[in-house]
Write an enzyme that holds these catalytic residues in place. Structure first.
Site, PDB file in Angstrom:
ATOM      1  N   ASP A   1      -0.228   5.151   1.159  1.00 11.31           N
ATOM      2  CA  ASP A   1      -0.378   6.045   2.218  1.00 11.31           C
ATOM      3  C   ASP A   1      -0.317   5.470   3.396  1.00 11.31           C
ATOM      4  OD1 ASP A   1      -1.014   8.578   0.311  1.00 11.31           O
ATOM      5  OD2 ASP A   1      -2.414   7.250  -0.480  1.00 11.31           O
TER       6      ASP A   1
ATOM      7  N   SER B   1      -2.688   0.833  -4.513  1.00 10.53           N
ATOM      8  CA  SER B   1      -3.072   1.862  -3.562  1.00 10.53           C
ATOM      9  C   SER B   1      -4.431   2.573  -4.181  1.00 10.53           C
ATOM     10  CB  SER B   1      -2.095   3.107  -3.705  1.00 10.53           C
ATOM     11  OG  SER B   1      -2.623   4.393  -3.001  1.00 10.53           O
TER      12      SER B   1
ATOM     13  N   ASP C   1       0.994  -1.031   0.053  1.00 10.07           N
ATOM     14  CA  ASP C   1      -0.164   0.013   0.123  1.00 10.07           C
ATOM     15  C   ASP C   1       1.074   1.019  -0.160  1.00 10.07           C
ATOM     16  OD1 ASP C   1      -2.373   1.512   0.178  1.00 10.07           O
ATOM     17  OD2 ASP C   1      -1.660   1.577   2.430  1.00 10.07           O
TER      18      ASP C   1
ATOM     19  N   ASP D   1      -1.559  -0.608   6.258  1.00  5.77           N
ATOM     20  CA  ASP D   1      -1.601  -0.010   7.553  1.00  5.77           C
ATOM     21  C   ASP D   1      -2.943   0.175   8.050  1.00  5.77           C
ATOM     22  OD1 ASP D   1      -2.395   1.935   5.476  1.00  5.77           O
ATOM     23  OD2 ASP D   1      -2.090   3.577   6.914  1.00  5.77           O
TER      24      ASP D   1
END
Length: 218
Positions: free
Chosen positions: A10, A110, A8, A168
Site C-alpha cells: 500500500d 505487507s 511494501d 513509503d
C-alpha cells in the site's frame, strides 16, 4: 551485496492509502456516527488494520468486540474498490520488469491481510513478478516490528543485510531498519519533509528513481 528486493504494497505498488482512509471514515460514520479525522490517521500508514481499528475504538470509546467485524467489512470494501478501479503507482511495471531482468528475487511484505495482498496484485496484473507474498496477518507484532521483513529473508534464505526494502511509511521504514535491511523510502508528497525519513538509506520521489537507488546501495 544485494540479493533480494522486498516491496511494501500500500502506497508503494498501489495508490491505496486514500481508499483505506475513505472506507474507514464511511463505515465508522455509518455504524457509530463517528467522524474519523486526521488525528485518527496520524502515523497510521503501515500499521496493521486490526491494530489501527483497536486504536480507533479506544480513542472514541467504542466496543472492542466490534473490531473483528469492522476489519472484515473494511478489508472487503477496500478490496472491492481496488479491484473495480485499480490505481497502480506510476512506473511500477517498468521497475518490476527491470529488477526481474537483473535476476533479483522480488517479494512483497505487507501489513495487509493475505487475501488482500493477492487480490490487489491480481487486480494490478503484477502478481507474477513476486516469488512470495508475505503478510503480517497473524503475527504477534506488525510493523514497526521487523517480524514481517525477517520472515521474508527467512523464506528467501538470504541474510537480512542483503535485502533492500522499498517503503513509503515511517512504520515500515523503522521495521526494515530494525531488521538490519537497507531501506529506500518513497513518502507520499505530503509527508516527504518528515525528518524521520532521514533514517532511510535513500529517499526518492517516485518509483522511477528506485532502480538507480538500488544500484547505489548494491
Amino acid at each position: 551485496m544485494t540479493t533480494a528486493i522486498i516491496f511494501d504494497m500500500d502506497g508503494v505498488l498501489v495508490d491505496s492509502e486514500p481508499v483505506w482512509v475513505k472506507v474507514e471514515q464511511e463505515i465508522y460514520l455509518q455504524c457509530y456516527g463517528v467522524h474519523l479525522d486526521d488525528e485518527d490517521f496520524k502515523d497510521s500508514a503501515g500499521i496493521r488494520i486490526d491494530k489501527l481499528l483497536t486504536e480507533h475504538h479506544h480513542r472514541h470509546s467504542l466496543p472492542l468486540e466490534d473490531v473483528p467485524r469492522r476489519v472484515e467489512e473494511i478489508v472487503t470494501e477496500v478490496g472491492r474498490r481496488i479491484q473495480t478501479h485499480p490505481q497502480p503507482m506510476p512506473g511500477v511495471v517498468e521497475l518490476l520488469e527491470t529488477i526481474q531482468q537483473h535476476g533479483l528475487p522480488i517479494v512483497v511484505a505487507s501489513s495487509s491481510p493475505r487475501k488482500q495482498i493477492a487480490r490487489v496484485l491480481d487486480a494490478l496484473n503484477i502478481s507474477h513478478y513476486f516469488s512470495h507474498q508475505i503478510s503480517a496477518e497473524g503475527m504477534i507484532n506488525g510493523k514497526p516490528h521487523p517480524a514481517v521483513f525477517l520472515r521474508a529473508s527467512e523464506i528467501l534464505n538470504v541474510n537480512p543485510e542483503e535485502c533492500i526494502v522499498i517503503e513509503d511509511a515511517v512504520n515500515g521504514m523503522v521495521a526494515a531498519k530494525a531488521a538490519q535491511m537497507k531501506v529506500i523510502v518513497m513518502p507520499a508528497p505530503e509527508a516527504c519533509q518528515d525528518k524521520r525519513f532521514g533514517l532511510a538509506d535513500v529517499q526518492v520521489n517516485s518509483l522511477g528513481e528506485v532502480w538507480q537507488a538500488i544500484q547505489q546501495l548494491k
